[in-house]
Design a protein around this motif. Structure first.
Motif, PDB file in Angstrom:
ATOM      1  N   ALA A  52       1.095  -1.430  -0.177  1.00  0.00           N
ATOM      2  CA  ALA A  52       0.076  -0.122  -0.371  1.00  0.00           C
ATOM      3  C   ALA A  52       0.562   1.326   0.676  1.00  0.00           C
ATOM      4  CB  ALA A  52      -0.907  -0.131   1.557  1.00  0.00           C
ATOM      5  N   LYS A  53       1.911   1.329   0.992  1.00  0.00           N
ATOM      6  CA  LYS A  53       3.062   2.608   1.405  1.00  0.00           C
ATOM      7  C   LYS A  53       3.627   2.635  -0.038  1.00  0.00           C
ATOM      8  CE  LYS A  53       4.136   2.035   5.829  1.00  0.00           C
ATOM      9  NZ  LYS A  53       5.272   2.184   7.046  1.00  0.00           N
ATOM     10  N   ARG A  54       3.620   1.701  -0.770  1.00  0.00           N
ATOM     11  CA  ARG A  54       4.533   1.845  -2.784  1.00  0.00           C
ATOM     12  C   ARG A  54       3.256   1.667  -3.732  1.00  0.00           C
ATOM     13  NH1 ARG A  54       6.609  -4.305  -2.817  1.00  0.00           N
ATOM     14  NH2 ARG A  54       5.626  -4.091  -4.610  1.00  0.00           N
ATOM     15  N   ALA A  55       2.052   1.168  -3.612  1.00  0.00           N
ATOM     16  CA  ALA A  55       1.128   2.625  -4.291  1.00  0.00           C
ATOM     17  C   ALA A  55       0.773   3.839  -4.127  1.00  0.00           C
ATOM     18  CB  ALA A  55      -0.738   1.020  -4.009  1.00  0.00           C
ATOM     19  N   LEU A  56       0.930   4.448  -2.695  1.00  0.00           N
ATOM     20  CA  LEU A  56       0.575   5.020  -2.851  1.00  0.00           C
ATOM     21  C   LEU A  56       2.409   5.969  -2.878  1.00  0.00           C
ATOM     22  CD1 LEU A  56      -1.182   4.943   0.677  1.00  0.00           C
ATOM     23  CD2 LEU A  56      -2.399   5.178  -1.731  1.00  0.00           C
ATOM     24  N   SER A  57       3.000   5.626  -3.013  1.00  0.00           N
ATOM     25  CA  SER A  57       3.867   6.454  -3.988  1.00  0.00           C
ATOM     26  C   SER A  57       4.277   6.080  -5.434  1.00  0.00           C
ATOM     27  CB  SER A  57       5.176   6.674  -3.037  1.00  0.00           C
ATOM     28  OG  SER A  57       5.682   4.843  -3.661  1.00  0.00           O
ATOM     29  N   ALA A  58       3.087   5.840  -6.193  1.00  0.00           N
ATOM     30  CA  ALA A  58       3.276   5.725  -7.413  1.00  0.00           C
ATOM     31  C   ALA A  58       2.980   7.071  -8.073  1.00  0.00           C
ATOM     32  CB  ALA A  58       2.631   4.825  -7.890  1.00  0.00           C
ATOM     33  N   LYS A  59       4.106   7.276  -8.947  1.00  0.00           N
ATOM     34  CA  LYS A  59       3.969   8.795  -9.330  1.00  0.00           C
ATOM     35  C   LYS A  59       3.194   8.503 -10.652  1.00  0.00           C
ATOM     36  CE  LYS A  59       7.095  11.294  -7.014  1.00  0.00           C
ATOM     37  NZ  LYS A  59       6.723  10.616  -5.241  1.00  0.00           N
TER      38      LYS A  59
END
Length: 192
Positions: A52-59
């Protein structure tokens, strides 16, 4: 033939010990099942938070697809690993319970034969044919049990084969999803 108090106590003691062994094996299997589920739950919680953290940080959408692809394949593999572990626990527990049950049945059959033999030795004249019928019934029951035991072993083999086939199909499907996600990710990145 009348059973003595010592014989009755011995039968009760044997029954208690057998029940204890069966219950202990069942509890051991349940403990392994709980341990597996706790381990899976803790791992899933940590990995879901990380994803979830990685998905939220996707640009860009491409980054989001890459995160998705990185989660899909391991999830399928982990689901298959979980199923295999669960099957191993279940199979092992079943085998242990079967060992205890076989020992109980063997002991019970032996004691029944001894009782019938003792009764036959002290039986009144003319009861030989009745005793022969009882012994035949005991032998038939033993043979039926052996047949059931063989059928159960065959069923376990079939279940193991089916589990392995299902694991292969699921692993292949998870790999296909990963390949599809990678192809979509590449398309998105070349389009951008």
């Amino acid at each position: 033939m009348i059973l003595t108090q010592e014989q009755i106590l011995a039968v009760h003691q044997s029954n208690l010990e057998s029940r204890y062994r069966l219950t202990s094996k069942a509890i051991e299997g349940f403990e392994k099942f709980l341990e597996l589920n706790m381990r899976v739950a803790k791992t899933a919680l940590t990995e879901n938070l990380d994803g979830a953290k990685r998905a939220l940080s996707a640009k860009e959408p491409r980054d989001l697809l890459e995160v998705h692809a990185s989660l899909v394949q391991p999830a399928g593999e982990k689901a298959m690993a979980y199923a295999r572990h669960l099957y191993e626990i279940t199979s092992e527990t079943q085998k242990e319970l079967a060992k205890v049950a076989i020992a109980m049945l063997t002991e019970g059959s032996q004691k029944l034969r001894e009782t019938v033999d003792n009764f036959a030795k002290n039986a009144p004249a003319g009861t030989e044919s009745a005793m022969a019928i009882v012994m035949s019934a005991i032998i038939a029951a033993d043979n039926a049990y052996e047949s059931l035991e063989k059928a159960a072993a065959q069923a376990v083999e079939i279940a193991e084969s089916n589990t392995q086939a299902a694991a292969t199909v699921a692993t292949n499907a998870a790999e296909q999803v990963c390949v599809t996600d990678r192809a979509a990710s590449k398309k998105t990145s070349t389009s951008a």
